[in-house]
Write an enzyme that holds these catalytic residues in place. Structure first.
Site, PDB file in Angstrom:
ATOM      1  N   VAL A  15       0.820  -1.225   0.000  1.00 56.87           N
ATOM      2  CA  VAL A  15       0.000   0.000   0.000  1.00 56.87           C
ATOM      3  C   VAL A  15       0.853   1.274   0.000  1.00 56.87           C
ATOM      4  O   VAL A  15       0.333   2.373  -0.201  1.00 56.87           O
ATOM      5  CB  VAL A  15      -0.985   0.080   1.196  1.00 56.87           C
ATOM      6  CG1 VAL A  15      -2.097  -0.945   1.062  1.00 56.87           C
ATOM      7  CG2 VAL A  15      -0.277  -0.048   2.511  1.00 56.87           C
ATOM      8  N   GLY A  16       2.149   1.117   0.280  1.00 57.73           N
ATOM      9  CA  GLY A  16       3.013   2.298   0.280  1.00 57.73           C
ATOM     10  C   GLY A  16       3.604   2.625   1.642  1.00 57.73           C
ATOM     11  O   GLY A  16       3.991   3.767   1.900  1.00 57.73           O
ATOM     12  N   LYS A  17       3.728   1.604   2.497  1.00 60.58           N
ATOM     13  CA  LYS A  17       4.311   1.858   3.834  1.00 60.58           C
ATOM     14  C   LYS A  17       5.729   2.412   3.726  1.00 60.58           C
ATOM     15  O   LYS A  17       6.090   3.341   4.451  1.00 60.58           O
ATOM     16  CB  LYS A  17       4.366   0.566   4.668  1.00 60.58           C
ATOM     17  CG  LYS A  17       3.024  -0.002   5.073  1.00 60.58           C
ATOM     18  CD  LYS A  17       3.176  -1.234   5.950  1.00 60.58           C
ATOM     19  CE  LYS A  17       3.904  -2.374   5.284  1.00 60.58           C
ATOM     20  NZ  LYS A  17       3.210  -2.942   4.126  1.00 60.58           N
ATOM     21  N   THR A  18       6.536   1.829   2.841  1.00 59.68           N
ATOM     22  CA  THR A  18       7.930   2.268   2.744  1.00 59.68           C
ATOM     23  C   THR A  18       7.997   3.699   2.239  1.00 59.68           C
ATOM     24  O   THR A  18       8.747   4.528   2.768  1.00 59.68           O
ATOM     25  CB  THR A  18       8.731   1.315   1.828  1.00 59.68           C
ATOM     26  OG1 THR A  18       8.572  -0.015   2.308  1.00 59.68           O
ATOM     27  CG2 THR A  18      10.200   1.671   1.807  1.00 59.68           C
ATOM     28  N   LYS A  39      13.287  -0.969  10.079  1.00 59.29           N
ATOM     29  CA  LYS A  39      12.426  -2.005   9.490  1.00 59.29           C
ATOM     30  C   LYS A  39      12.858  -3.307  10.152  1.00 59.29           C
ATOM     31  O   LYS A  39      13.695  -4.045   9.618  1.00 59.29           O
ATOM     32  CB  LYS A  39      12.654  -2.021   7.969  1.00 59.29           C
ATOM     33  CG  LYS A  39      12.054  -3.188   7.222  1.00 59.29           C
ATOM     34  CD  LYS A  39      10.698  -2.883   6.654  1.00 59.29           C
ATOM     35  CE  LYS A  39      10.074  -4.137   6.076  1.00 59.29           C
ATOM     36  NZ  LYS A  39       8.713  -3.905   5.580  1.00 59.29           N
ATOM     37  N   ASP A  56      13.513  -2.775   1.012  1.00 64.21           N
ATOM     38  CA  ASP A  56      12.939  -1.597   1.683  1.00 64.21           C
ATOM     39  C   ASP A  56      14.033  -0.815   2.410  1.00 64.21           C
ATOM     40  O   ASP A  56      14.138   0.412   2.295  1.00 64.21           O
ATOM     41  CB  ASP A  56      11.879  -2.016   2.715  1.00 64.21           C
ATOM     42  CG  ASP A  56      10.542  -2.353   2.070  1.00 64.21           C
ATOM     43  OD1 ASP A  56      10.440  -2.247   0.827  1.00 64.21           O
ATOM     44  OD2 ASP A  56       9.616  -2.710   2.814  1.00 64.21           O
ATOM     45  N   GLU A 119       8.922   0.905  10.217  1.00 66.90           N
ATOM     46  CA  GLU A 119       8.008   0.314   9.237  1.00 66.90           C
ATOM     47  C   GLU A 119       7.716  -1.123   9.636  1.00 66.90           C
ATOM     48  O   GLU A 119       8.634  -1.917   9.854  1.00 66.90           O
ATOM     49  CB  GLU A 119       8.593   0.340   7.816  1.00 66.90           C
ATOM     50  CG  GLU A 119       7.594  -0.278   6.830  1.00 66.90           C
ATOM     51  CD  GLU A 119       8.094  -0.493   5.403  1.00 66.90           C
ATOM     52  OE1 GLU A 119       9.139   0.077   5.025  1.00 66.90           O
ATOM     53  OE2 GLU A 119       7.409  -1.242   4.671  1.00 66.90           O
ATOM     54  N   VAL A 121       5.470  -4.821   8.859  1.00 68.34           N
ATOM     55  CA  VAL A 121       5.543  -5.778   7.756  1.00 68.34           C
ATOM     56  C   VAL A 121       4.099  -6.199   7.471  1.00 68.34           C
ATOM     57  O   VAL A 121       3.358  -6.554   8.383  1.00 68.34           O
ATOM     58  CB  VAL A 121       6.496  -6.945   8.135  1.00 68.34           C
ATOM     59  CG1 VAL A 121       6.082  -7.641   9.400  1.00 68.34           C
ATOM     60  CG2 VAL A 121       6.700  -7.912   7.009  1.00 68.34           C
TER      61      VAL A 121
HETATM   62  N1  LIG Z   1       2.530   7.589  -4.062  1.00 69.66           N
HETATM   63  C1  LIG Z   1       3.208   6.741  -4.846  1.00 69.66           C
HETATM   64  N2  LIG Z   1       3.555   7.116  -6.101  1.00 69.66           N
HETATM   65  C2  LIG Z   1       4.234   6.289  -6.920  1.00 69.66           C
HETATM   66  N3  LIG Z   1       4.607   5.033  -6.588  1.00 69.66           N
HETATM   67  C3  LIG Z   1       4.289   4.604  -5.347  1.00 69.66           C
HETATM   68  C4  LIG Z   1       3.588   5.430  -4.425  1.00 69.66           C
HETATM   69  N4  LIG Z   1       3.412   4.720  -3.284  1.00 69.66           N
HETATM   70  C5  LIG Z   1       3.988   3.535  -3.477  1.00 69.66           C
HETATM   71  N5  LIG Z   1       4.505   3.446  -4.720  1.00 69.66           N
HETATM   72  C6  LIG Z   1       5.182   2.278  -5.304  1.00 69.66           C
HETATM   73  O1  LIG Z   1       4.353   1.144  -5.046  1.00 69.66           O
HETATM   74  C7  LIG Z   1       5.143   0.030  -4.642  1.00 69.66           C
HETATM   75  C8  LIG Z   1       4.712  -0.422  -3.251  1.00 69.66           C
HETATM   76  O2  LIG Z   1       5.013   0.635  -2.328  1.00 69.66           O
HETATM   77  P1  LIG Z   1       5.772   0.325  -0.969  1.00 69.66           P
HETATM   78  O3  LIG Z   1       6.974  -0.529  -1.233  1.00 69.66           O
HETATM   79  O4  LIG Z   1       6.003   1.621  -0.283  1.00 69.66           O
HETATM   80  O5  LIG Z   1       4.652  -0.543  -0.234  1.00 69.66           O
HETATM   81  P2  LIG Z   1       4.752  -1.314   1.163  1.00 69.66           P
HETATM   82  O6  LIG Z   1       3.423  -1.199   1.810  1.00 69.66           O
HETATM   83  O7  LIG Z   1       5.930  -0.814   1.887  1.00 69.66           O
HETATM   84  O8  LIG Z   1       5.004  -2.816   0.690  1.00 69.66           O
HETATM   85  P3  LIG Z   1       5.575  -4.035   1.588  1.00 69.66           P
HETATM   86  O9  LIG Z   1       4.380  -4.617   2.262  1.00 69.66           O
HETATM   87  O10 LIG Z   1       6.183  -4.935   0.543  1.00 69.66           O
HETATM   88  O11 LIG Z   1       6.591  -3.483   2.550  1.00 69.66           O
HETATM   89  C9  LIG Z   1       6.608   0.484  -4.728  1.00 69.66           C
HETATM   90  O12 LIG Z   1       7.117   0.138  -6.003  1.00 69.66           O
HETATM   91  C10 LIG Z   1       6.510   2.004  -4.598  1.00 69.66           C
HETATM   92  O13 LIG Z   1       7.577   2.690  -5.231  1.00 69.66           O
HETATM   93 MG   LIG Z   2       7.649  -1.808   2.561  1.00 71.24          MG
END
Ligand SMILES: Nc1ncnc2c1ncn2[C@@H]1O[C@H](COP(=O)(O)OP(=O)(O)OP(=O)(O)O)[C@@H](O)[C@H]1O
Ligand SMILES: [Mg+2]
Length: 236
Positions: A15-18, A39, A56, A119, A121
């Protein structure tokens, strides 16, 4: 600020946590504090020169120009892209020492920085380790570390359900839901009515404040991330 750490979790994986972790760190820095990131548990890691590396942690280290090593940022790493406990069991790895290792790493980073963004998981109920047969989840970690949570959610059909399910997880005070961030990890069509209406509905029905709505970023270079970070409102 009374707290010097935040825990970033999500309604789901991917969802974009990182990305939001990086934005929060940039915002805290812009507020004048030295901010690091942590992390503690990372799955889906890659082998590089005989060691597992968390993508991450690697991205956060580079994006935030951190002096902390990858071992400091992400001490517990697993190869398979699974919930940590399941990846550990499949790899024949004991999780017995994990709570102590994760906590020691957190305390260490806290001693180096004024503020830490942690962050998680996956989401809140992801199994992370076990203790005498009892399954411990991200929720247990947050309760033990007593941290305010930032919940990252999509803007899409299904978000209302996923967000309220996450917010219904019973935390033990002082752990609490401090803020919500809606993040477009994929482009959202202008006629996507679910995306347009869900944040407003959630904000009317929930006492948790919305800290930001991050649009899909065509480019996530340092300048674009700093700009996006400016729109986040941290209320602690
Ligand atoms: N606002 C945004 N604009 C463009 N790309 C994004 C945006 N948010 C996230 N992404 C992209 O979407 C993908 C997933 O985002 P992210 O890695 O932050 O999710 P996560 O929740 O941390 O995932 P995980 O559960 O694997 O840790 C990545 O490739 C990231 O670059
Ligand atoms: Mg992440």
């Amino acid at each position: 600020m009374t707290q010097n750490a935040l825990f970033v979790t999500g309604t789901d994986t991917g969802v974009g946590k990182t990305l939001v972790t990086a934005l929060l760190a940039l915002k805290i820095r812009a507020m004048g504090f030295d901010c690091g990131v942590y992390k503690p548990f990372a799955s889906g890691c890659d082998w590089e020169n005989g060691a597992l590396v968390s993508p991450d942690a690697q991205w956060l280290q580079k994006t935030l120009d951190l002096g902390d090593s990858l071992d400091e940022i992400s001490p517990l790493r697993l190869e398979e892209p699974l919930a940590p406990l399941i990846a550990a069991r499949r790899a024949g790895i004991s999780t017995q020492d994990w709570p102590e290792i994760a906590r020691a790493g957190f305390d260490h980073l806290r001693s180096k920085h004024e503020f830490i963004i942690v962050e998680g998981v996956g989401g809140l109920l992801v199994p992370v380790w076990d203790e005498n047969e009892a399954i411990r989840t991200v929720e247990d970690l947050i309760n033990a570390w007593q941290l305010p949570i930032v919940l990252v959610a999509r803007r899409a059909l299904g978000t209302i359900n996923h967000t309220f399910l996450s917010l219904s997880v019973p935390l033990k005070a002082p752990a609490n839901f401090a803020g919500l961030v809606f993040n477009d990890s994929a482009p959202v069509a202008p006629d996507d009515i679910a995306a347009q209406t869900s944040p407003e509905f959630i904000s009317y029905q929930s006492a948790v404040p919305i800290w930001g709505q991050v649009p899909f970023l065509d480019c996530n270079d340092a300048a674009a991330l700093r700009r996006a970070a400016q729109s986040i409102e941290i209320e602690l």
